[in-house]
Scaffold this active site. Structure first.
Site, short mmCIF file in Angstrom:
data_model
loop_
_atom_site.label_atom_id
_atom_site.label_comp_id
_atom_site.label_asym_id
_atom_site.label_seq_id
_atom_site.Cartn_x
_atom_site.Cartn_y
_atom_site.Cartn_z
N ASP A 59 43.68 -29.34 21.71
CA ASP A 59 44.89 -30.14 21.52
C ASP A 59 44.57 -31.60 21.25
O ASP A 59 43.68 -32.19 21.84
CB ASP A 59 45.79 -30.05 22.74
CG ASP A 59 47.04 -30.89 22.57
OD1 ASP A 59 47.73 -30.71 21.55
OD2 ASP A 59 47.31 -31.76 23.41
N HIS A 103 47.26 -26.87 18.57
CA HIS A 103 47.96 -27.99 17.94
C HIS A 103 47.95 -27.69 16.44
O HIS A 103 46.89 -27.70 15.81
CB HIS A 103 47.21 -29.28 18.26
CG HIS A 103 47.66 -30.48 17.49
ND1 HIS A 103 48.20 -31.59 18.09
CD2 HIS A 103 47.62 -30.78 16.16
CE1 HIS A 103 48.49 -32.50 17.17
NE2 HIS A 103 48.14 -32.03 16.00
N ASP A 117 54.33 -32.53 26.82
CA ASP A 117 53.26 -33.23 26.11
C ASP A 117 53.14 -34.66 26.63
O ASP A 117 52.99 -35.62 25.87
CB ASP A 117 53.49 -33.22 24.60
CG ASP A 117 52.28 -33.70 23.80
OD1 ASP A 117 51.19 -33.81 24.39
OD2 ASP A 117 52.43 -33.97 22.59
#
Length: 446
Positions: free
Chosen positions: A166, A193, A320
């Site tokens: 990510d 991602h 996030d």
């Protein structure tokens, strides 16, 4: 194959009687005023006018809602390497203040979490510092360079919650295929991602009318959706499992929907800021608060995300949570780093922007905010007799100004800063231990 265990600091199991809360757990069919008795960190009884033994603390929860506490599969704790922005203690303190009982941290740290020794060190620190149970994903590739796979089996044995690069996409389809093949031997969910850097280029916001008006380089929505299509095709071919991080685009929702209909084992998440805001926010004077990757997109993209969350195409909400220093975020928009915090405001933002206007029902928000760690093999929090107590008490009528009283997080780059939100966490019980209690929350025997 190892059983996933999360880590947190030791604490005293709660003995509580939560009296008179509106208990709301859609999965358990609970939606009524009731008392909840917690003994030794477990839910002992749910009912009316329960008696409290003398050693049990009684909480007057009249006017509050009791939900299963939330979980977040996508958090950046910046440890090791950037403890000036966040660390395990401050990040999990922010999580507890936001009503979370479990979080999973990303490996894009300095150094990257790509070895058993680094992972073990983090787990040991979490046992000393974490306010709520915390897991750590390890990198898919060494140094997140996208070329050579990490020792996934060893990392799983050391307690990795899963694997992700990510912050960076896996550009090489062959590397992803190898990782998915290795998944059959090592276990562990792979989270991605999704971004094609050849399409996103030097973009700093969503490519559309607003970026054109502001004269800023844009990131097209197809930079995300085309990678989702590719990776779902590979996962389907390998009969492997994928988790897609922070969906932002209409085309992405369609791609996931088609993949699920085709039988691909794929789950996905969406953030509160993508559900509540659009690229119009970048017109503001404090635009860097709205700079993140993937970027805030158009109103049509937001509507597609809402439909996907409502239908179940999108499985869960993830923040996030990405702390940055004030100095970094105060740079000009084009060079400021991407990312915003979100643990402390997630529920209030969704309640204010979506539930109160009637866009989504409260049940959908509670269900999706408690589903995020299930794809990684963790049980969904429930308010049920015999379960470990994972409970958040929320005042749905309380209004508060984001940032006025500061943050539990070490960083303040929150996309909802300055907004008046409705819905305030008063208390969080995580894995049977009181992890957060608002200072003004009155406690006492009744």
């Amino acid at each position: 194959m190892s059983t996933l265990r999360l880590d947190s600091r030791a604490g005293q199991d709660a003995d509580l009687l939560i009296r008179g809360a509106h208990v709301f757990d859609p999965r358990e069919g609970l939606d009524a005023r009731a008392d909840i008795l917690v003994r030794g960190g477990q839910v002992a009884e749910i009912g009316d006018a329960l008696d409290a033994p003398g050693e049990v603390e009684t909480l007057d929860a009249e006017g509050l809602h009791a939900f299963p506490a939330f979980v977040d599969p996508h958090v950046h704790l910046r440890t090791p390497g950037r403890e000036d922005e966040e660390d395990i203690e401050t990040g999990t303190r922010a999580a507890a203040a936001g009503g979370y009982c479990q979080i999973l941290a990303m490996p894009n740290t300095d150094p990257v979490v790509d070895s058993a020794s680094i992972l073990q060190s983090l787990r040991e620190r979490a046992r000393e510092e974490a306010r709520v149970p915390t897991g750590f994903l390890a990198a898919i590739t060494r140094g997140q360079a996208g070329h050579q796979l990490t020792e996934m089996a060893e990392l799983m044995d050391t307690g990795a919650a899963g694997f992700t690069d990510d912050g960076l996409p896996l550009r090489d389809a062959g590397v992803l295929r190898q990782a998915l093949q290795y998944q059959r031997l090592a276990g562990g969910l792979i989270a991605l991602h999704e971004e094609d850097p050849t399409l996103s280029g030097d973009g700093v916001m969503h490519e559309g009318a607003v970026s054109a008006l502001l004269g800023l380089a844009g990131i097209p929505s197809i930079s995300e959706s085309t990678m989702i299509q590719r990776d779902c095709a590979i996962a389907g071919f390998e009969d492997a499992r994928l988790h897609l991080q922070h969906l932002s685009a209409r085309e992405s929702v369609l791609a996931v929907e088609q993949a699920k209909q085709a039988g691909v084992q794929v789950t996905c998440e969406v953030t509160p800021h993508h559900l509540c805001l659009t690229d119009e926010a970048v017109r503001s004077l404090d635009a860097s608060r709205f700079k993140m990757n993937p970027p805030l997109r158009s109103g049509a993209d937001r509507e597609a995300l809402l439909r996907g969350l409502r239908s179940g195409t999108i499985d869960c909400v993830a923040t996030d949570h990405a702390p940055h220093s004030r100095e970094e975020k105060e740079q000009p928009f084009e060079v400021a780093p991407m990312g915003v915090t979100g643990l402390e405001t997630a529920f209030a933002a969704l309640h204010t922007h979506l539930v109160l206007p009637g866009v989504l029902p409260l049940a959908v928000i509670v269900e999706r905010m408690t589903a995020g760690t299930e794809p990684f093999g963790l049980p969904v929090p429930r308010i049920a007799r015999g379960a470990r107590a994972d409970i958040v008490l929320v005042d749905l009528a309380a209004e508060w100004d984001v940032g006025d009283a500061g943050y539990e997080s070490r960083s303040s780059n929150n996309a909802f800063a300055g907004q008046t939100l409705t819905g305030r966490v008063r208390m969080t019980v995580a894995d049977g231990i009181v992890a957060y209690r608002e200072r003004s929350f009155a406690i006492g025997a009744v």
